[in-house]
Design a protein around this motif. Structure first.
Motif, PDB file in Angstrom:
ATOM      1  N   THR A  35       0.848  -1.185   0.000  1.00  0.00           N
ATOM      2  CA  THR A  35       0.000   0.000   0.000  1.00  0.00           C
ATOM      3  C   THR A  35       0.884   1.235   0.000  1.00  0.00           C
ATOM      4  O   THR A  35       1.846   1.321   0.755  1.00  0.00           O
ATOM      5  N   PHE A  36       0.538   2.197  -0.873  1.00  0.00           N
ATOM      6  CA  PHE A  36       1.279   3.450  -0.989  1.00  0.00           C
ATOM      7  C   PHE A  36       0.351   4.598  -0.632  1.00  0.00           C
ATOM      8  O   PHE A  36      -0.787   4.642  -1.083  1.00  0.00           O
ATOM      9  N   THR A  37       0.835   5.536   0.157  1.00  0.00           N
ATOM     10  CA  THR A  37       0.081   6.749   0.465  1.00  0.00           C
ATOM     11  C   THR A  37       0.838   7.932  -0.123  1.00  0.00           C
ATOM     12  O   THR A  37       2.029   8.094   0.123  1.00  0.00           O
ATOM     13  N   HIS A  38       0.127   8.740  -0.910  1.00  0.00           N
ATOM     14  CA  HIS A  38       0.720   9.915  -1.544  1.00  0.00           C
ATOM     15  C   HIS A  38      -0.001  11.159  -1.045  1.00  0.00           C
ATOM     16  O   HIS A  38      -1.192  11.136  -0.786  1.00  0.00           O
ATOM     17  N   GLY A  39       0.724  12.251  -0.943  1.00  0.00           N
ATOM     18  CA  GLY A  39       0.111  13.512  -0.557  1.00  0.00           C
ATOM     19  C   GLY A  39       0.011  13.664   0.951  1.00  0.00           C
ATOM     20  O   GLY A  39       0.846  13.175   1.710  1.00  0.00           O
ATOM     21  N   PHE A  40      -1.044  14.335   1.386  1.00  0.00           N
ATOM     22  CA  PHE A  40      -1.253  14.661   2.790  1.00  0.00           C
ATOM     23  C   PHE A  40      -1.594  13.409   3.601  1.00  0.00           C
ATOM     24  O   PHE A  40      -2.483  12.653   3.247  1.00  0.00           O
ATOM     25  N   VAL A  41      -0.883  13.190   4.689  1.00  0.00           N
ATOM     26  CA  VAL A  41      -1.162  12.087   5.601  1.00  0.00           C
ATOM     27  C   VAL A  41      -1.740  12.677   6.883  1.00  0.00           C
ATOM     28  O   VAL A  41      -1.048  13.393   7.612  1.00  0.00           O
ATOM     29  N   ALA A  42      -3.001  12.398   7.150  1.00  0.00           N
ATOM     30  CA  ALA A  42      -3.711  13.034   8.265  1.00  0.00           C
ATOM     31  C   ALA A  42      -3.187  12.578   9.622  1.00  0.00           C
ATOM     32  O   ALA A  42      -3.008  13.373  10.524  1.00  0.00           O
ATOM     33  N   ASP A  43      -2.977  11.326   9.824  1.00  0.00           N
ATOM     34  CA  ASP A  43      -2.496  10.704  11.067  1.00  0.00           C
ATOM     35  C   ASP A  43      -2.961  11.399  12.347  1.00  0.00           C
ATOM     36  O   ASP A  43      -2.184  11.674  13.247  1.00  0.00           O
ATOM     37  N   GLY A  44      -4.248  11.708  12.437  1.00  0.00           N
ATOM     38  CA  GLY A  44      -4.820  12.264  13.656  1.00  0.00           C
ATOM     39  C   GLY A  44      -4.714  13.771  13.797  1.00  0.00           C
ATOM     40  O   GLY A  44      -5.303  14.355  14.690  1.00  0.00           O
ATOM     41  N   ARG A  45      -3.944  14.414  12.925  1.00  0.00           N
ATOM     42  CA  ARG A  45      -3.767  15.861  13.036  1.00  0.00           C
ATOM     43  C   ARG A  45      -5.041  16.629  12.714  1.00  0.00           C
ATOM     44  O   ARG A  45      -5.244  17.724  13.224  1.00  0.00           O
ATOM     45  N   ILE A  46      -5.899  16.061  11.868  1.00  0.00           N
ATOM     46  CA  ILE A  46      -7.110  16.806  11.490  1.00  0.00           C
ATOM     47  C   ILE A  46      -8.050  16.970  12.682  1.00  0.00           C
ATOM     48  O   ILE A  46      -8.838  17.905  12.725  1.00  0.00           O
ATOM     49  N   ASP A  47      -7.951  16.081  13.664  1.00  0.00           N
ATOM     50  CA  ASP A  47      -8.787  16.200  14.857  1.00  0.00           C
ATOM     51  C   ASP A  47      -8.405  17.420  15.703  1.00  0.00           C
ATOM     52  O   ASP A  47      -9.186  17.875  16.531  1.00  0.00           O
ATOM     53  N   LYS A  48      -7.211  17.943  15.497  1.00  0.00           N
ATOM     54  CA  LYS A  48      -6.738  19.093  16.281  1.00  0.00           C
ATOM     55  C   LYS A  48      -7.181  20.427  15.688  1.00  0.00           C
ATOM     56  O   LYS A  48      -7.031  21.455  16.315  1.00  0.00           O
ATOM     57  N   VAL A  49      -7.709  20.402  14.463  1.00  0.00           N
ATOM     58  CA  VAL A  49      -8.186  21.636  13.831  1.00  0.00           C
ATOM     59  C   VAL A  49      -9.607  21.896  14.323  1.00  0.00           C
ATOM     60  O   VAL A  49     -10.498  21.075  14.154  1.00  0.00           O
ATOM     61  N   LYS A  50      -9.799  23.032  14.946  1.00  0.00           N
ATOM     62  CA  LYS A  50     -11.098  23.381  15.553  1.00  0.00           C
ATOM     63  C   LYS A  50     -11.597  24.705  14.997  1.00  0.00           C
ATOM     64  O   LYS A  50     -10.811  25.550  14.568  1.00  0.00           O
ATOM     65  N   ASN A  51     -12.904  24.896  15.052  1.00  0.00           N
ATOM     66  CA  ASN A  51     -13.494  26.169  14.646  1.00  0.00           C
ATOM     67  C   ASN A  51     -12.884  27.291  15.481  1.00  0.00           C
ATOM     68  O   ASN A  51     -12.672  27.140  16.681  1.00  0.00           O
ATOM     69  N   GLY A  52     -12.601  28.423  14.813  1.00  0.00           N
ATOM     70  CA  GLY A  52     -12.049  29.581  15.502  1.00  0.00           C
ATOM     71  C   GLY A  52     -10.533  29.677  15.455  1.00  0.00           C
ATOM     72  O   GLY A  52      -9.974  30.721  15.786  1.00  0.00           O
ATOM     73  N   MET A  53      -9.821  28.592  15.063  1.00  0.00           N
ATOM     74  CA  MET A  53      -8.360  28.654  14.960  1.00  0.00           C
ATOM     75  C   MET A  53      -7.976  29.640  13.862  1.00  0.00           C
ATOM     76  O   MET A  53      -8.680  29.772  12.864  1.00  0.00           O
ATOM     77  N   ASP A  54      -6.833  30.312  14.036  1.00  0.00           N
ATOM     78  CA  ASP A  54      -6.388  31.214  12.977  1.00  0.00           C
ATOM     79  C   ASP A  54      -5.556  30.447  11.944  1.00  0.00           C
ATOM     80  O   ASP A  54      -5.205  29.283  12.148  1.00  0.00           O
ATOM     81  N   VAL A  55      -5.252  31.112  10.840  1.00  0.00           N
ATOM     82  CA  VAL A  55      -4.542  30.490   9.724  1.00  0.00           C
ATOM     83  C   VAL A  55      -3.194  29.937  10.162  1.00  0.00           C
ATOM     84  O   VAL A  55      -2.819  28.824   9.804  1.00  0.00           O
ATOM     85  N   GLN A  56      -2.450  30.707  10.947  1.00  0.00           N
ATOM     86  CA  GLN A  56      -1.117  30.271  11.350  1.00  0.00           C
ATOM     87  C   GLN A  56      -1.175  28.995  12.193  1.00  0.00           C
ATOM     88  O   GLN A  56      -0.342  28.111  12.045  1.00  0.00           O
ATOM     89  N   ALA A  57      -2.166  28.886  13.066  1.00  0.00           N
ATOM     90  CA  ALA A  57      -2.317  27.670  13.878  1.00  0.00           C
ATOM     91  C   ALA A  57      -2.620  26.460  12.992  1.00  0.00           C
ATOM     92  O   ALA A  57      -2.104  25.364  13.232  1.00  0.00           O
ATOM     93  N   VAL A  58      -3.434  26.653  11.961  1.00  0.00           N
ATOM     94  CA  VAL A  58      -3.736  25.560  11.019  1.00  0.00           C
ATOM     95  C   VAL A  58      -2.476  25.164  10.264  1.00  0.00           C
ATOM     96  O   VAL A  58      -2.161  23.970  10.129  1.00  0.00           O
ATOM     97  N   LEU A  59      -1.726  26.145   9.787  1.00  0.00           N
ATOM     98  CA  LEU A  59      -0.478  25.848   9.073  1.00  0.00           C
ATOM     99  C   LEU A  59       0.527  25.134   9.975  1.00  0.00           C
ATOM    100  O   LEU A  59       1.231  24.224   9.537  1.00  0.00           O
ATOM    101  N   ASN A  60       0.611  25.542  11.250  1.00  0.00           N
ATOM    102  CA  ASN A  60       1.516  24.874  12.187  1.00  0.00           C
ATOM    103  C   ASN A  60       1.103  23.424  12.414  1.00  0.00           C
ATOM    104  O   ASN A  60       1.955  22.550  12.570  1.00  0.00           O
ATOM    105  N   GLU A  61      -0.195  23.174  12.445  1.00  0.00           N
ATOM    106  CA  GLU A  61      -0.703  21.819  12.723  1.00  0.00           C
ATOM    107  C   GLU A  61      -0.649  20.914  11.492  1.00  0.00           C
ATOM    108  O   GLU A  61      -0.234  19.767  11.585  1.00  0.00           O
ATOM    109  N   LEU A  62      -1.078  21.431  10.334  1.00  0.00           N
ATOM    110  CA  LEU A  62      -1.222  20.593   9.141  1.00  0.00           C
ATOM    111  C   LEU A  62      -0.140  20.793   8.091  1.00  0.00           C
ATOM    112  O   LEU A  62       0.010  19.973   7.193  1.00  0.00           O
TER     113      LEU A  62
END
Length: 153
Positions: A35-62
């Motif tokens: 199995t090959f995974t290409h591109g963005f690998v979420a590995d639980g990081r998407i759960d840390k993105v919440k409503n109200g976060m600013d752009v820089q926090a999203v970029l730091n997380e993802l």
């Protein structure tokens, strides 16, 4: 028919049945499955993105998005693809493609998130468990997701 030729036919039949049994049991021919995974690998990081976060926090997380919306840069798209190969040295087959999407409001704070994929041939959000409505974004997502098997080759 001679005994020797009958034995060969039975041996070939037994071999074919054993391979068919492996396939029906979920095993691959020769025990090979890659199995090959290409591109963005979420590995639980998407759960840390919440409503109200600013752009820089999203970029730091993802990290940097795969692409952004062309109007106002208010939407980030993180694209991933999963391919599988069951026989060594053969071409791999795309089995899944996802577009994790972060929508920002006019103040560049997270307004909502979505995790799009295809289900029954329709663009489907696996977070809200709903299909998308018509419009330019739906057409954009459909074109990104329906290229299954052609993207990233």
């Amino acid at each position: 028919m001679t005994t020797k030729s009958l034995f060969r036919i039975l041996a070939a039949g037994a071999f074919a049945l054993s391979l068919a049994g492996c396939e029906s049991a979920g095993l691959t021919w020769g025990g090979y499955n890659e199995t090959f995974t290409h591109g963005f690998v979420a590995d639980g990081r998407i759960d840390k993105v919440k409503n109200g976060m600013d752009v820089q926090a999203v970029l730091n997380e993802l990290g940097t998005p795969s692409t952004v919306s062309t109007v106002g840069n208010k939407t980030f798209y993180y694209i991933s693809q999963i391919k599988r190969r069951t026989v060594r040295f053969m071409a791999d087959t795309e089995v899944d493609r996802r577009v994790f999407t972060v929508y920002f409001d006019k103040n560049f704070r997270v307004e909502r998130i979505a995790n799009y994929g295809l289900e029954d041939g329709k663009v489907f959000d696996f977070i809200s468990r709903s299909t998308t409505t018509g419009g330019s974004e739906q057409n954009f997502l459909r074109s990104m997701l329906q290229g299954l098997g052609r993207w990233g080759a």
